[in-house]
Design a protein around this motif. Structure first.
Motif, PDB file in Angstrom:
ATOM      1  N   ASN A 155       0.810  -1.225   0.000  1.00 27.37           N
ATOM      2  CA  ASN A 155       0.000   0.000   0.000  1.00 27.37           C
ATOM      3  C   ASN A 155       0.838   1.267   0.000  1.00 27.37           C
ATOM      4  O   ASN A 155       0.307   2.351   0.203  1.00 27.37           O
ATOM      5  CB  ASN A 155      -0.929  -0.002   1.225  1.00 27.37           C
ATOM      6  N   GLY A 156       2.147   1.161  -0.256  1.00 25.72           N
ATOM      7  CA  GLY A 156       3.012   2.324  -0.113  1.00 25.72           C
ATOM      8  C   GLY A 156       3.756   2.740  -1.365  1.00 25.72           C
ATOM      9  O   GLY A 156       4.791   3.397  -1.274  1.00 25.72           O
ATOM     10  N   LEU A 157       3.218   2.399  -2.547  1.00 27.57           N
ATOM     11  CA  LEU A 157       3.912   2.709  -3.793  1.00 27.57           C
ATOM     12  C   LEU A 157       3.453   4.083  -4.296  1.00 27.57           C
ATOM     13  O   LEU A 157       2.511   4.192  -5.065  1.00 27.57           O
ATOM     14  CB  LEU A 157       3.632   1.625  -4.843  1.00 27.57           C
ATOM     15  N   TYR A 158       4.127   5.130  -3.829  1.00 28.86           N
ATOM     16  CA  TYR A 158       3.719   6.488  -4.163  1.00 28.86           C
ATOM     17  C   TYR A 158       4.943   7.391  -4.264  1.00 28.86           C
ATOM     18  O   TYR A 158       6.042   7.045  -3.835  1.00 28.86           O
ATOM     19  CB  TYR A 158       2.746   7.044  -3.125  1.00 28.86           C
ATOM     20  N   ARG A 159       4.730   8.561  -4.836  1.00 37.05           N
ATOM     21  CA  ARG A 159       5.731   9.626  -4.854  1.00 37.05           C
ATOM     22  C   ARG A 159       5.079  10.903  -4.341  1.00 37.05           C
ATOM     23  O   ARG A 159       3.921  11.193  -4.660  1.00 37.05           O
ATOM     24  CB  ARG A 159       6.274   9.881  -6.264  1.00 37.05           C
ATOM     25  N   ASN A 160       5.829  11.675  -3.586  1.00 41.08           N
ATOM     26  CA  ASN A 160       5.345  12.963  -3.094  1.00 41.08           C
ATOM     27  C   ASN A 160       5.869  14.102  -3.973  1.00 41.08           C
ATOM     28  O   ASN A 160       6.963  14.023  -4.532  1.00 41.08           O
ATOM     29  CB  ASN A 160       5.793  13.199  -1.655  1.00 41.08           C
ATOM     30  N   GLY A 161       5.069  15.161  -4.070  1.00 39.44           N
ATOM     31  CA  GLY A 161       5.533  16.390  -4.699  1.00 39.44           C
ATOM     32  C   GLY A 161       5.680  16.339  -6.203  1.00 39.44           C
ATOM     33  O   GLY A 161       6.472  17.102  -6.766  1.00 39.44           O
ATOM     34  N   VAL A 162       4.906  15.499  -6.884  1.00 41.35           N
ATOM     35  CA  VAL A 162       5.010  15.391  -8.336  1.00 41.35           C
ATOM     36  C   VAL A 162       4.353  16.578  -9.032  1.00 41.35           C
ATOM     37  O   VAL A 162       4.735  16.955 -10.145  1.00 41.35           O
ATOM     38  CB  VAL A 162       4.398  14.053  -8.820  1.00 41.35           C
ATOM     39  N   GLY A 163       3.351  17.180  -8.416  1.00 39.65           N
ATOM     40  CA  GLY A 163       2.687  18.328  -8.990  1.00 39.65           C
ATOM     41  C   GLY A 163       1.938  18.030 -10.271  1.00 39.65           C
ATOM     42  O   GLY A 163       1.754  18.908 -11.120  1.00 39.65           O
ATOM     43  N   GLY A 164       1.496  16.781 -10.428  1.00 39.95           N
ATOM     44  CA  GLY A 164       0.730  16.398 -11.609  1.00 39.95           C
ATOM     45  C   GLY A 164       1.573  16.107 -12.836  1.00 39.95           C
ATOM     46  O   GLY A 164       1.028  15.684 -13.862  1.00 39.95           O
ATOM     47  N   HIS A 197       3.399  13.707 -14.094  1.00 41.51           N
ATOM     48  CA  HIS A 197       3.719  12.300 -13.876  1.00 41.51           C
ATOM     49  C   HIS A 197       4.783  11.785 -14.844  1.00 41.51           C
ATOM     50  O   HIS A 197       5.670  11.021 -14.449  1.00 41.51           O
ATOM     51  CB  HIS A 197       2.444  11.465 -14.000  1.00 41.51           C
ATOM     52  N   GLN A 198       4.708  12.181 -16.098  1.00 38.70           N
ATOM     53  CA  GLN A 198       5.656  11.646 -17.074  1.00 38.70           C
ATOM     54  C   GLN A 198       7.076  12.144 -16.812  1.00 38.70           C
ATOM     55  O   GLN A 198       8.041  11.447 -17.114  1.00 38.70           O
ATOM     56  CB  GLN A 198       5.208  11.999 -18.492  1.00 38.70           C
ATOM     57  N   ALA A 199       7.207  13.322 -16.239  1.00 38.24           N
ATOM     58  CA  ALA A 199       8.538  13.816 -15.896  1.00 38.24           C
ATOM     59  C   ALA A 199       9.101  13.105 -14.675  1.00 38.24           C
ATOM     60  O   ALA A 199      10.315  12.902 -14.562  1.00 38.24           O
ATOM     61  CB  ALA A 199       8.486  15.324 -15.642  1.00 38.24           C
ATOM     62  N   ALA A 200       8.222  12.716 -13.760  1.00 37.63           N
ATOM     63  CA  ALA A 200       8.667  12.091 -12.508  1.00 37.63           C
ATOM     64  C   ALA A 200       8.957  10.611 -12.661  1.00 37.63           C
ATOM     65  O   ALA A 200       9.774  10.057 -11.918  1.00 37.63           O
ATOM     66  CB  ALA A 200       7.609  12.300 -11.422  1.00 37.63           C
ATOM     67  N   VAL A 201       8.278   9.961 -13.612  1.00 33.56           N
ATOM     68  CA  VAL A 201       8.378   8.500 -13.749  1.00 33.56           C
ATOM     69  C   VAL A 201       8.876   8.175 -15.158  1.00 33.56           C
ATOM     70  O   VAL A 201       8.127   8.294 -16.133  1.00 33.56           O
ATOM     71  CB  VAL A 201       7.009   7.840 -13.501  1.00 33.56           C
ATOM     72  N   LEU A 244       7.546   2.519 -14.899  1.00 37.23           N
ATOM     73  CA  LEU A 244       6.197   2.949 -14.550  1.00 37.23           C
ATOM     74  C   LEU A 244       5.619   2.159 -13.383  1.00 37.23           C
ATOM     75  O   LEU A 244       4.905   2.702 -12.542  1.00 37.23           O
ATOM     76  CB  LEU A 244       5.271   2.853 -15.765  1.00 37.23           C
ATOM     77  N   CYS A 245       5.905   0.856 -13.335  1.00 31.25           N
ATOM     78  CA  CYS A 245       5.291   0.018 -12.300  1.00 31.25           C
ATOM     79  C   CYS A 245       5.945   0.191 -10.941  1.00 31.25           C
ATOM     80  O   CYS A 245       5.353  -0.171  -9.919  1.00 31.25           O
ATOM     81  CB  CYS A 245       5.319  -1.447 -12.729  1.00 31.25           C
ATOM     82  N   SER A 246       7.139   0.740 -10.900  1.00 31.52           N
ATOM     83  CA  SER A 246       7.798   1.024  -9.627  1.00 31.52           C
ATOM     84  C   SER A 246       7.643   2.477  -9.217  1.00 31.52           C
ATOM     85  O   SER A 246       8.251   2.911  -8.229  1.00 31.52           O
ATOM     86  CB  SER A 246       9.297   0.683  -9.713  1.00 31.52           C
ATOM     87  N   GLY A 247       6.850   3.245  -9.980  1.00 29.29           N
ATOM     88  CA  GLY A 247       6.697   4.663  -9.668  1.00 29.29           C
ATOM     89  C   GLY A 247       7.994   5.428  -9.813  1.00 29.29           C
ATOM     90  O   GLY A 247       8.264   6.349  -9.040  1.00 29.29           O
ATOM     91  N   GLY A 248       8.805   5.045 -10.809  1.00 30.97           N
ATOM     92  CA  GLY A 248      10.095   5.716 -10.985  1.00 30.97           C
ATOM     93  C   GLY A 248      11.096   5.321  -9.924  1.00 30.97           C
ATOM     94  O   GLY A 248      11.887   6.134  -9.456  1.00 30.97           O
ATOM     95  N   ARG A 249      11.066   4.017  -9.565  1.00 29.54           N
ATOM     96  CA  ARG A 249      11.982   3.476  -8.544  1.00 29.54           C
ATOM     97  C   ARG A 249      11.869   4.257  -7.241  1.00 29.54           C
ATOM     98  O   ARG A 249      12.868   4.615  -6.599  1.00 29.54           O
ATOM     99  CB  ARG A 249      13.420   3.448  -9.063  1.00 29.54           C
TER     100      ARG A 249
END
Length: 227
Positions: free
Chosen positions: A90-99, A101-105, A110-115
């Motif tokens: 339940n903890g696969l997330y990133r903080n502060g992406v600001g929407g 998503h493609q730049a962050a991941v 994609l399945c690891s949320g950008g490691r």
């Protein structure tokens, strides 16, 4: 997490008897606190099951069973890589992406949320025959939110027809947006209705959950078979 608890129990055997009871109690309390903290936080797609939730659901009570290597090889490699990816399903997330998503991941992650989370979920990017959930053209994504964060929105994608997740790493250009929602009030269970046509065979459903309590985005891969 359970493996760590087992290791602590083994170390207790080497402690002198007067300290053994205190050490056992301390180890048990630490494991209990760790498990309760994990179980009370965040969430994931439970149907069609995200990769790490599915591995936890199928093997959490038997994660050291060597039969997994043959019966469920993608889960086997995930458990070998980092069991905490399943205990913390339940903890696969990133903080502060600001929407953005493609730049962050990046593509292929994609399945690891950008490691995210120090690489805890890297095994979820592995290419291969992940177990699938059968779905029809119209299906519902069910997400369980243990902490009742709410959602600013959900975005649900399906991999394009012809993409083979058993042999290809997934990138953003492999995804087609099939559902986008507005806000959801805080709850523990959300349902996103998805209407599709023209898909057949194996695909990945990719769900982005933008939580409402803070700028926190979840990236969730679910393997499906449209039949």
């Amino acid at each position: 997490m359970r493996a760590d608890c087992h290791d602590r129990a083994r170390r207790v055997r080497r402690v002198s008897w007067p300290l053994r009871v205190l050490t056992l109690l301390s180890a048990a309390l630490l494991c209990l606190l760790s498990w309760s903290g994990t179980a009370s936080a965040h969430g994931s797609v439970v149907d069609p099951a995200s990769r790490n939730y599915g591995c936890w659901d199928r093997w959490g009570d038997d994660f050291q069973n060597p039969d997994m290597a043959q019966e469920d090889p993608m889960c086997w490699q995930a458990w070998q890589d980092n069991p905490n990816a399943m205990w913390n399903w339940n903890g696969l997330y990133r903080n502060g992406v600001g929407g953005n998503h493609q730049a962050a991941v990046p593509n292929g992650q994609l399945c690891s949320g950008g490691r995210t989370e120090g690489g805890r979920y890297n095994s979820l990017d592995a290419v291969g025959p992940w177990k699938t959930t059968p779905v029809a053209d119209n299906f519902t994504v069910q997400l369980h939110d243990q902490a009742s964060h709410g959602a600013d929105y959900f975005k649900v994608y399906v991999t394009r027809q012809g993409f083979d997740p058993t042999t290809e790493a997934m990138g953003w250009d492999d995804l087609q947006l099939v559902a986008e929602t507005g806000r959801y009030a805080p709850s523990q269970n959300y349902a996103i209705n998805v209407n599709t046509s023209g898909y057949s065979g194996r695909h990945v459903v990719y769900t982005i959950w933008q939580a409402s309590h803070m700028d926190q985005a979840y990236y969730l891969c679910s393997d499906v078979d449209f039949g």
